[in-house]
Design an enzyme around this catalytic site. Structure first.
Site, short mmCIF file in Angstrom:
data_model
loop_
_atom_site.label_atom_id
_atom_site.label_comp_id
_atom_site.label_asym_id
_atom_site.label_seq_id
_atom_site.Cartn_x
_atom_site.Cartn_y
_atom_site.Cartn_z
N SER A 169 2.44 1.44 -13.80
CA SER A 169 2.61 0.54 -12.65
C SER A 169 4.06 0.33 -12.25
O SER A 169 4.35 0.19 -11.07
CB SER A 169 1.96 -0.80 -12.95
N HIS A 197 -3.78 1.85 -11.11
CA HIS A 197 -3.01 2.36 -9.97
C HIS A 197 -3.46 3.74 -9.51
O HIS A 197 -2.94 4.25 -8.52
CB HIS A 197 -1.52 2.36 -10.30
N LYS A 228 -6.10 -3.09 -5.76
CA LYS A 228 -5.00 -2.20 -5.38
C LYS A 228 -5.54 -1.27 -4.28
O LYS A 228 -5.81 -1.73 -3.18
CB LYS A 228 -4.45 -1.51 -6.61
C1 PLP Z 1 -1.73 -1.27 -15.02
C2 PLP Z 1 -2.35 -2.54 -14.60
N1 PLP Z 1 -3.48 -2.94 -15.21
C3 PLP Z 1 -4.09 -4.08 -14.87
C4 PLP Z 1 -3.59 -4.88 -13.86
C5 PLP Z 1 -4.28 -6.16 -13.51
O1 PLP Z 1 -5.12 -5.94 -12.44
P1 PLP Z 1 -5.51 -7.13 -11.46
O2 PLP Z 1 -4.38 -7.25 -10.49
O3 PLP Z 1 -6.79 -6.71 -10.86
O4 PLP Z 1 -5.64 -8.35 -12.31
C6 PLP Z 1 -2.44 -4.50 -13.19
C7 PLP Z 1 -1.90 -5.36 -12.10
O5 PLP Z 1 -0.81 -5.30 -11.68
C8 PLP Z 1 -1.80 -3.31 -13.56
O6 PLP Z 1 -0.68 -2.91 -12.96
#
Ligand code: PLP
Length: 381
Positions: A169, A197, A228
């Site tokens: 991310s 992502h 996303k």
């Molecule tokens: C790699 C990763 N996993 C999980 C999440 C969490 O997802 P959510 O925004 O749906 O809570 C994010 C959020 O930025 C993320 O970048």
């Protein structure tokens, strides 16, 4: 010290370190959100009008009256999309990661986690009480050193797991999936991949990097978010039907929360119907990212990663903030990413390219980024 004094001191420390966060309303051209396919904006999927009047609350936990036929339909559709045995929807990717890891890792198990994994993975592992091994980012040798020792010293009945994001991310680079699969196989470890992502953006039907690498059968579970590229609230975990049953019985953030409302399930169906056939959106996204990266390179700017997440590591927090402020003043919505989101000394701009960014916008954005970086030399901040 009073509670207010304690909190004021905490905030003063953050301010002094250039790490205080504030809530800023969106303003300027969006180079910050994770709306990669622009489903949250100009390319929003259309909702079946018959479904628009659905309840706007889940009313209760999914285990009580919060379950709804539309969620079964969404989860069947998701499982089929990925060629997985099953899918289970969560309120967010954060709770999916945290809940999954805390539910399936037992004391005595061993888990390896990439150093750049998301906070929700880190927090899930903290809750899990398994032995943790954090390996250097994408460093297979370091991972192998750890898993070799773990296998040699394993107690009977304990399990080994490896957790990584597939597309990172904040670094924008990919995990070496094929190598992770083969390493996990050699050392009898279960692979868990966070596709937050990547979902929507890779493969013929957009189902992500794991499916594109034909690795579905080699992973225990994948985690995906809707917030996303899919442009819809919520998240899900894909994996064997047995895992789904365990989560329904043991996963606290799934059990002890109100279900997402049925109207959100209808949005999921609309997003999924669109994304499967959206090769054009994916092609626009990847060509926009390529163009932006080429433009940056021409300006002499070095960016990390290879896809539509474009990090430019700047170093100090104050410098990154000053450059982001300058870009914001010029009409670009760009934010500085600072510790603890990224390691100290690696504050950065993290630009996110979208399928609907026109070439002229990307060219001006790259020029504006380069100019802001030049204008904010180290000494200037
Ligand atoms: C790699 C990763 N996993 C999980 C999440 C969490 O997802 P959510 O925004 O749906 O809570 C994010 C959020 O930025 C993320 O970048």
């Amino acid at each position: 010290m009073t509670l207010a004094q304690r909190w004021n001191a905490l905030l003063a420390d953050l301010r002094a370190a250039g790490r205080q966060r504030t809530l800023e309303l969106p303003s300027g051209i969006d180079l910050v959100s994770n709306d990669y396919l622009a489903y949250g904006g100009s390319r929003q999927p259309r909702l079946d009008p018959a479904l628009a009047g659905l309840p706007r609350s889940g009313l209760a936990s999914r285990l009580l009256r919060g379950h709804h036929p539309l969620w079964e339909q969404v989860e069947d559709t998701l499982a089929r999309w990925h060629g997985a045995d099953s899918a289970l929807v969560f309120s967010s990717g954060y709770t999916a990661n945290e809940g999954l890891l805390a539910a399936i890792l037992e004391p005595g198990d061993w888990v390896a986690s990439d150093a750049c994994n998301h906070a929700s993975i880190i927090d899930g592992l903290r809750l899990a009480r398994a032995e943790r091994f954090v390996f250097r980012h994408n460093d297979l040798e370091h991972l192998e050193d750890g898993v070799r020792v773990a296998r040699r010293t394993a107690r009977a009945g304990s399990q080994r797991f490896i957790v990584s994001e597939s597309l990172f991310s904040m670094d924008g680079d990919r995990a070496p999936l094929t190598e992770l699969v083969s390493l996990a196989r050699r050392y009898d470890a279960w692979l868990i991949l966070d596709e937050a992502h990547a979902t929507g953006c890779f493969g013929a039907s957009g189902s992500g990097l794991v499916d594109t690498a034909d690795a579905r059968a080699d992973v225990l579970a994948t985690i995906h978010t809707g917030g996303k590229a899919l442009g819809v609230a919520g998240a899900y975990v894909c994996g064997p039907a047995l895992l789904r049953e365990v989560l329904i019985n043991r996963c606290r953030p799934f059990i002890f929360t109100t279900a997402l409302p049925p109207v959100v399930a209808a949005w999921w169906l609309a997003a999924l119907a669109q994304v499967k056939d959206d090769s054009a959106g994916r092609a626009s996204l990847h060509s926009a990212a390529l163009l932006f990266r080429q433009e940056l390179a021409q300006q002499g700017i070095v960016a990390g990663g290879e896809d539509y997440i474009v990090p430019i590591v700047l170093g100090g927090d104050a410098r990154a903030s000053a450059i982001a402020n300058r870009l914001q003043a010029g009409g670009w919505d760009v934010r500085a990413i600072r510790p603890p989101t990224v390691p100290p000394g690696t504050a950065r701009l993290r630009l996110a390219i979208h399928a609907d960014h026109p070439p002229e916008v990307l060219r001006s954005a790259a020029a504006a980024v380069a100019e802001a970086i030049r204008e904010c030399g180290e000494e200037a901040v």
